[in-house]
Design a protein around this motif. Structure first.
Motif, PDB file in Angstrom:
ATOM      1  N   LEU A  66       0.831  -1.204   0.000  1.00 19.68           N
ATOM      2  CA  LEU A  66       0.000   0.000   0.000  1.00 19.68           C
ATOM      3  C   LEU A  66       0.866   1.255   0.000  1.00 19.68           C
ATOM      4  O   LEU A  66       0.574   2.228  -0.719  1.00 19.68           O
ATOM      5  N   TYR A  67       1.921   1.232   0.794  1.00 25.21           N
ATOM      6  CA  TYR A  67       2.861   2.359   0.873  1.00 25.21           C
ATOM      7  C   TYR A  67       3.429   2.673  -0.513  1.00 25.21           C
ATOM      8  O   TYR A  67       3.464   3.834  -0.957  1.00 25.21           O
ATOM      9  N   GLY A  68       3.860   1.644  -1.234  1.00 23.72           N
ATOM     10  CA  GLY A  68       4.394   1.839  -2.574  1.00 23.72           C
ATOM     11  C   GLY A  68       3.345   2.351  -3.544  1.00 23.72           C
ATOM     12  O   GLY A  68       3.623   3.195  -4.403  1.00 23.72           O
ATOM     13  N   ALA A  69       2.107   1.855  -3.400  1.00 23.71           N
ATOM     14  CA  ALA A  69       1.028   2.293  -4.288  1.00 23.71           C
ATOM     15  C   ALA A  69       0.683   3.761  -4.065  1.00 23.71           C
ATOM     16  O   ALA A  69       0.319   4.475  -5.009  1.00 23.71           O
ATOM     17  N   LEU A  70       0.799   4.236  -2.816  1.00 25.50           N
ATOM     18  CA  LEU A  70       0.487   5.631  -2.520  1.00 25.50           C
ATOM     19  C   LEU A  70       1.585   6.577  -2.990  1.00 25.50           C
ATOM     20  O   LEU A  70       1.304   7.626  -3.580  1.00 25.50           O
ATOM     21  N   LEU A  71       2.840   6.218  -2.753  1.00 23.79           N
ATOM     22  CA  LEU A  71       3.948   7.110  -3.107  1.00 23.79           C
ATOM     23  C   LEU A  71       4.351   7.002  -4.576  1.00 23.79           C
ATOM     24  O   LEU A  71       4.897   7.933  -5.142  1.00 23.79           O
ATOM     25  N   LYS A  72       4.122   5.844  -5.173  1.00 22.36           N
ATOM     26  CA  LYS A  72       4.429   5.595  -6.582  1.00 22.36           C
ATOM     27  C   LYS A  72       5.868   5.986  -6.968  1.00 22.36           C
ATOM     28  O   LYS A  72       6.095   6.757  -7.899  1.00 22.36           O
ATOM     29  N   PRO A  73       6.859   5.479  -6.244  1.00 20.36           N
ATOM     30  CA  PRO A  73       8.241   5.787  -6.643  1.00 20.36           C
ATOM     31  C   PRO A  73       8.570   5.197  -8.009  1.00 20.36           C
ATOM     32  O   PRO A  73       8.163   4.082  -8.333  1.00 20.36           O
ATOM     33  N   GLU A  74       9.297   5.974  -8.814  1.00 20.09           N
ATOM     34  CA  GLU A  74       9.760   5.517 -10.120  1.00 20.09           C
ATOM     35  C   GLU A  74      11.241   5.155  -9.982  1.00 20.09           C
ATOM     36  O   GLU A  74      12.092   6.043  -9.852  1.00 20.09           O
ATOM     37  N   LEU A  75      11.545   3.871  -9.983  1.00 20.18           N
ATOM     38  CA  LEU A  75      12.928   3.456  -9.819  1.00 20.18           C
ATOM     39  C   LEU A  75      13.784   3.959 -10.977  1.00 20.18           C
ATOM     40  O   LEU A  75      13.367   3.923 -12.130  1.00 20.18           O
ATOM     41  N   ASN A  76      14.964   4.408 -10.651  1.00 21.61           N
ATOM     42  CA  ASN A  76      15.951   4.853 -11.637  1.00 21.61           C
ATOM     43  C   ASN A  76      16.910   3.691 -11.857  1.00 21.61           C
ATOM     44  O   ASN A  76      17.843   3.480 -11.081  1.00 21.61           O
ATOM     45  N   ALA A  77      16.662   2.896 -12.892  1.00 21.82           N
ATOM     46  CA  ALA A  77      17.392   1.641 -13.085  1.00 21.82           C
ATOM     47  C   ALA A  77      18.895   1.856 -13.165  1.00 21.82           C
ATOM     48  O   ALA A  77      19.685   1.079 -12.617  1.00 21.82           O
ATOM     49  N   ALA A  78      19.332   2.911 -13.841  1.00 18.38           N
ATOM     50  CA  ALA A  78      20.758   3.131 -14.055  1.00 18.38           C
ATOM     51  C   ALA A  78      21.505   3.441 -12.770  1.00 18.38           C
ATOM     52  O   ALA A  78      22.714   3.202 -12.680  1.00 18.38           O
ATOM     53  N   GLU A  79      20.804   3.971 -11.752  1.00 18.91           N
ATOM     54  CA  GLU A  79      21.481   4.377 -10.526  1.00 18.91           C
ATOM     55  C   GLU A  79      21.024   3.577  -9.311  1.00 18.91           C
ATOM     56  O   GLU A  79      21.192   4.011  -8.169  1.00 18.91           O
ATOM     57  N   GLN A  80      20.449   2.397  -9.562  1.00 18.12           N
ATOM     58  CA  GLN A  80      20.189   1.480  -8.461  1.00 18.12           C
ATOM     59  C   GLN A  80      21.525   1.064  -7.832  1.00 18.12           C
ATOM     60  O   GLN A  80      22.587   1.171  -8.447  1.00 18.12           O
ATOM     61  N   VAL A  81      21.462   0.553  -6.618  1.00 17.59           N
ATOM     62  CA  VAL A  81      22.691   0.363  -5.859  1.00 17.59           C
ATOM     63  C   VAL A  81      23.625  -0.672  -6.498  1.00 17.59           C
ATOM     64  O   VAL A  81      24.852  -0.475  -6.517  1.00 17.59           O
ATOM     65  N   LEU A  82      23.105  -1.759  -7.044  1.00 12.56           N
ATOM     66  CA  LEU A  82      24.002  -2.761  -7.635  1.00 12.56           C
ATOM     67  C   LEU A  82      24.673  -2.262  -8.911  1.00 12.56           C
ATOM     68  O   LEU A  82      25.895  -2.440  -9.074  1.00 12.56           O
ATOM     69  N   PRO A  83      23.942  -1.628  -9.851  1.00  4.91           N
ATOM     70  CA  PRO A  83      24.634  -1.038 -10.997  1.00  4.91           C
ATOM     71  C   PRO A  83      25.649   0.037 -10.606  1.00  4.91           C
ATOM     72  O   PRO A  83      26.700   0.161 -11.241  1.00  4.91           O
ATOM     73  N   LEU A  84      25.322   0.813  -9.560  1.00  3.27           N
ATOM     74  CA  LEU A  84      26.289   1.817  -9.112  1.00  3.27           C
ATOM     75  C   LEU A  84      27.588   1.152  -8.684  1.00  3.27           C
ATOM     76  O   LEU A  84      28.681   1.561  -9.093  1.00  3.27           O
ATOM     77  N   LEU A  85      27.479   0.123  -7.853  1.00  2.00           N
ATOM     78  CA  LEU A  85      28.684  -0.561  -7.392  1.00  2.00           C
ATOM     79  C   LEU A  85      29.457  -1.154  -8.570  1.00  2.00           C
ATOM     80  O   LEU A  85      30.690  -1.063  -8.620  1.00  2.00           O
ATOM     81  N   GLN A  86      28.737  -1.745  -9.500  1.00  2.00           N
ATOM     82  CA  GLN A  86      29.392  -2.344 -10.661  1.00  2.00           C
ATOM     83  C   GLN A  86      30.168  -1.306 -11.456  1.00  2.00           C
ATOM     84  O   GLN A  86      31.250  -1.590 -11.987  1.00  2.00           O
ATOM     85  N   SER A  87      29.633  -0.079 -11.535  1.00  2.00           N
ATOM     86  CA  SER A  87      30.333   0.977 -12.273  1.00  2.00           C
ATOM     87  C   SER A  87      31.666   1.339 -11.632  1.00  2.00           C
ATOM     88  O   SER A  87      32.546   1.901 -12.280  1.00  2.00           O
ATOM     89  N   PHE A  88      31.817   1.017 -10.334  1.00  2.00           N
ATOM     90  CA  PHE A  88      33.080   1.254  -9.635  1.00  2.00           C
ATOM     91  C   PHE A  88      33.892  -0.032  -9.480  1.00  2.00           C
ATOM     92  O   PHE A  88      34.860  -0.070  -8.723  1.00  2.00           O
ATOM     93  N   GLY A  89      33.470  -1.093 -10.166  1.00  2.00           N
ATOM     94  CA  GLY A  89      34.179  -2.364 -10.079  1.00  2.00           C
ATOM     95  C   GLY A  89      33.969  -3.087  -8.774  1.00  2.00           C
ATOM     96  O   GLY A  89      34.827  -3.881  -8.359  1.00  2.00           O
ATOM     97  N   LEU A  90      32.818  -2.864  -8.131  1.00  2.00           N
ATOM     98  CA  LEU A  90      32.547  -3.451  -6.832  1.00  2.00           C
ATOM     99  C   LEU A  90      31.373  -4.407  -6.897  1.00  2.00           C
ATOM    100  O   LEU A  90      30.456  -4.245  -7.719  1.00  2.00           O
ATOM    101  N   SER A  91      31.384  -5.392  -6.009  1.00  2.00           N
ATOM    102  CA  SER A  91      30.246  -6.296  -5.827  1.00  2.00           C
ATOM    103  C   SER A  91      29.650  -6.036  -4.442  1.00  2.00           C
ATOM    104  O   SER A  91      30.283  -5.384  -3.598  1.00  2.00           O
ATOM    105  N   PRO A  92      28.457  -6.578  -4.161  1.00  2.00           N
ATOM    106  CA  PRO A  92      27.884  -6.397  -2.820  1.00  2.00           C
ATOM    107  C   PRO A  92      28.798  -6.892  -1.703  1.00  2.00           C
ATOM    108  O   PRO A  92      28.824  -6.305  -0.618  1.00  2.00           O
ATOM    109  N   ASP A  93      29.552  -7.951  -1.963  1.00  2.00           N
ATOM    110  CA  ASP A  93      30.431  -8.484  -0.918  1.00  2.00           C
ATOM    111  C   ASP A  93      31.630  -7.583  -0.633  1.00  2.00           C
ATOM    112  O   ASP A  93      32.322  -7.775   0.373  1.00  2.00           O
ATOM    113  N   ASP A  94      31.880  -6.604  -1.508  1.00  2.00           N
ATOM    114  CA  ASP A  94      32.967  -5.653  -1.263  1.00  2.00           C
ATOM    115  C   ASP A  94      32.558  -4.571  -0.265  1.00  2.00           C
ATOM    116  O   ASP A  94      33.417  -3.841   0.234  1.00  2.00           O
ATOM    117  N   ILE A  95      31.266  -4.481  -0.015  1.00  2.00           N
ATOM    118  CA  ILE A  95      30.778  -3.464   0.926  1.00  2.00           C
ATOM    119  C   ILE A  95      30.782  -4.058   2.333  1.00  2.00           C
ATOM    120  O   ILE A  95      30.022  -4.968   2.639  1.00  2.00           O
TER     121      ILE A  95
END
Length: 274
Positions: A66-95
């Protein structure tokens, strides 16, 4: 120390709800999170922003849907956290470290993506989350299903960190890495346990003030919103004193960044880096 912020999503709101005296036109707000490279701690995340886990994850409750339906966030695929890390040569386990500024969904929804990280957060606020019932947490915008099951085991509370005293208009707080480079500054008002991050290294000190306000104009032009924005605040009476502290910091020559302000800053991720 390199500091970069990415925009995980866009959320729209009427200007008059987030700026005193504003109009009814819709303002498209960012949902920032950050990444910096500390000389000893390595790459450190500041929150995780909005992720798919909050919008379509298998563990979502009816209230989170319901919270998501009310706020209707539009995800920015290019700047999601995993693509961001990948752009710096990082994986989740590097954090190895994630600083959790407060426990709202748009700040913690991606925590479960990181299996090896410790979480630096307000241990006092976490204790209150555990002590409250489901309904009380929901009223505060806290969806406990977004926390990893072992969150507490990996929690490193800021109460145990050494304290730095204020210096004039420069606020004090908890020294997160013991070297004075990143100070957790209490920002009461918006959410239980919210703190910002003071980066002392830049020529112009940077205070990431998270959700102390939605728009920088609300601070610089003394137009902090009142009702109905105060209805969703943890401590409405603390909003103006916190805003006044931020204005003093700005007047002293510091720089303030906010999570949701739509205006780009010099710390925001350049499009070509995504």
């Amino acid at each position: 120390m390199r500091i970069v912020f990415a925009n995980s999503a866009w959320v729209s709101a009427a200007e008059r709800l987030i700026l005193r005296g504003g109009g009814w036109q819709s303002v498209k707000l960012r949902v920032r999170y950050g990444l910096f490279f500390h000389p000893t701690a390595g790459p450190v995340l500041i929150d995780t922003g909005y992720t798919q886990e909050a919008l379509s994850g298998a563990r979502r409750s009816r209230m989170l849907r319901l919270y998501g339906a009310l706020l209707k966030p539009e995800l920015n695929a290019a700047e999601q956290v995993l693509p961001l890390l990948q752009s710096f040569g990082l994986s989740p386990d590097d954090i190895r470290t994630i600083i959790v500024t407060h426990f709202h969904a748009d700040h913690i929804s991606g925590l479960s993506l990181f299996r090896s990280a410790r979480f630096i957060a307000s241990d006092a606020a976490w204790a209150r989350v555990k002590a409250r019932g489901l309904r009380q947490n929901l009223r505060r915008g806290v969806f406990t299903e977004l926390f990893p099951p072992d969150f507490e085991a990996r929690l490193e509370g800021i109460s145990a960190k050494p304290r730095v005293t204020p210096q004039g208009a420069i606020p004090g707080g908890a020294d997160l890495f013991g070297d004075g480079s990143v100070i957790a500054v209490d920002l009461p008002g918006h959410a239980d346990g919210q703190f910002g991050l003071l980066f002392t290294g830049p020529v112009r000190p940077l205070l990431y003030a998270v959700d102390a306000q939605w728009l920088l104009n609300a601070l610089t032009h003394n137009r902090t919103p009142g009702f109905p924005a105060t209805l969703i605040a943890e401590d409405a009476a603390a909003i103006e004193p916190t805003s006044a502290m931020l204005r003093r910091f700005l007047a002293s020559g510091g720089e303030v960044m906010l999570c949701h302000d739509p205006a780009p800053t010099s710390y925001d991720l350049a499009p070509e880096a995504a």
